[in-house]
Design an enzyme around this catalytic site. Structure first.
Site, PDB file in Angstrom:
ATOM      1  N   TYR A 166      -0.240  -4.473   7.714  1.00 42.06           N
ATOM      2  CA  TYR A 166      -0.203  -3.377   6.733  1.00 42.06           C
ATOM      3  C   TYR A 166      -0.916  -3.778   5.442  1.00 42.06           C
ATOM      4  O   TYR A 166      -1.722  -3.011   4.895  1.00 42.06           O
ATOM      5  CB  TYR A 166       1.252  -3.025   6.457  1.00 42.06           C
ATOM      6  CG  TYR A 166       1.479  -1.918   5.454  1.00 42.06           C
ATOM      7  CD1 TYR A 166       1.264  -0.587   5.789  1.00 42.06           C
ATOM      8  CD2 TYR A 166       1.948  -2.208   4.168  1.00 42.06           C
ATOM      9  CE1 TYR A 166       1.486   0.426   4.874  1.00 42.06           C
ATOM     10  CE2 TYR A 166       2.187  -1.201   3.249  1.00 42.06           C
ATOM     11  CZ  TYR A 166       1.956   0.112   3.601  1.00 42.06           C
ATOM     12  OH  TYR A 166       2.185   1.118   2.688  1.00 42.06           O
ATOM     13  N   LYS A 170      -4.184  -2.022   3.726  1.00 40.22           N
ATOM     14  CA  LYS A 170      -4.091  -1.452   2.387  1.00 40.22           C
ATOM     15  C   LYS A 170      -4.997  -2.178   1.382  1.00 40.22           C
ATOM     16  O   LYS A 170      -5.426  -1.588   0.390  1.00 40.22           O
ATOM     17  CB  LYS A 170      -2.639  -1.464   1.909  1.00 40.22           C
ATOM     18  CG  LYS A 170      -1.749  -0.459   2.642  1.00 40.22           C
ATOM     19  CD  LYS A 170      -2.306   0.947   2.574  1.00 40.22           C
ATOM     20  CE  LYS A 170      -1.306   1.994   3.034  1.00 40.22           C
ATOM     21  NZ  LYS A 170      -1.904   3.361   3.040  1.00 40.22           N
TER      22      LYS A 170
END
Length: 277
Positions: A166, A170
């Site tokens: 993640y 991001k």
């Protein structure tokens, strides 16, 4: 006085629930016509109905942002329905956590596909449409500023244990934002990013409890945090609490307004003052 986004066409991924829904409703309240997206038909249609009930205009484009044909369908829905494209919010996302030694290739690619590849495909599909619209506007002596708002996270800025996948996605969207800000300046299009801290949604709410899951693209993904962990997290936030979806939507809205027409290539933190995790 006319609403600030009167007549604009705004596309928001993942807008059937949570932050995306709040963003769609906020942009609609300010006069934008919305292309609503969700994995599932029911929540997407519910948001469309909410917008129409408040006097706005919206249409649904249901499906996974990771599907190879999604970007063309999404952009095509805006052009075919509203003959325009003014705002793109790449919001759709979720987490699928594990420490690196236990993280599978499937977990890794799922996060990159959702948080990085999907926005890339959407913006790639949008570029020829924006270029054509700008040429027509220039020929008519008009200048229209368009907006892209990508969604990142404090995890993408500072890292977070258990979120290698993640955090990488991001962090990547921040790099994409800065690059496209340089490429798309000539298209009169600002490209910015909002990095969220801890925002209360169905995926993070303490009420979901430990062991709760949500079915996302056929996978049972663990959601929610324990009340104890939530209390620890909130103590680390200077404002002393998690953010609401409406507050998160407000930060996206700021970068869609005419007041932000000379802001591009920036990452705005919406984190209650949290500057590291």
């Amino acid at each position: 006085m006319k609403p600030k986004l009167d007549g604009k066409v705004a596309l928001v991924t993942g807008s059937g629930r949570g932050i995306g829904r709040a963003t769609a409703l906020k942009l609609a309240a300010e006069g934008a016509r919305i292309v609503v997206n969700d994995l599932d038909e029911a929540p997407a249609n519910e948001v469309v109905a909410e917008i129409k009930a408040m006097g706005g205009d919206a249409v649904a484009c249901v499906g996974s942002v990771t599907a190879t044909d999604f970007a063309d369908r999404f952009i095509g829905t805006a052009v075919q329905t509203y003959q325009g494209l003014d705002i793109i919010v790449n919001n759709a996302g979720y987490t699928w956590d594990n420490v690196i030694q236990k993280m599978s290739d499937e977990q890794w690619y799922a996060m990159l596909d959702c948080h990085l590849t999907a926005p890339f495909r959407i913006l790639r599909a949008a570029q020829p449409v924006i270029r054509k619209l700008i040429k027509a506007e220039a020929d008519a002596g008009q200048r229209v500023v368009r907006k892209v708002v990508n969604i990142s996270s404090v995890a993408g800025m500072f890292g977070n244990p258990g979120q290698t996948n993640y955090s990488a996605g991001k962090a990547g969207i921040i790099g994409m934002t800065m690059t496209l800000a340089k490429e798309w300046g000539r298209l009169n299009t600002t490209v910015n990013c909002v990095a969220f801290g801890f925002i209360e949604t169905r995926l993070t709410a303490a009420s979901a409890g430990q062991g709760a899951t949500a079915n996302i693209e056929g996978r049972e993904i663990k959601i929610g945090v324990s009340k104890e962990l939530l209390q620890v997290l909130e103590k680390s936030i200077p404002l002393g609490r998690a953010g609401t979806t409406e507050e998160a939507a407000g930060s996206v809205y700021l970068l869609c307004t005419p007041e932000s027409d000379y802001i591009s290539g920036q990452t705005l933190m919406c984190s209650g003052g949290l500057t590291g995790i």
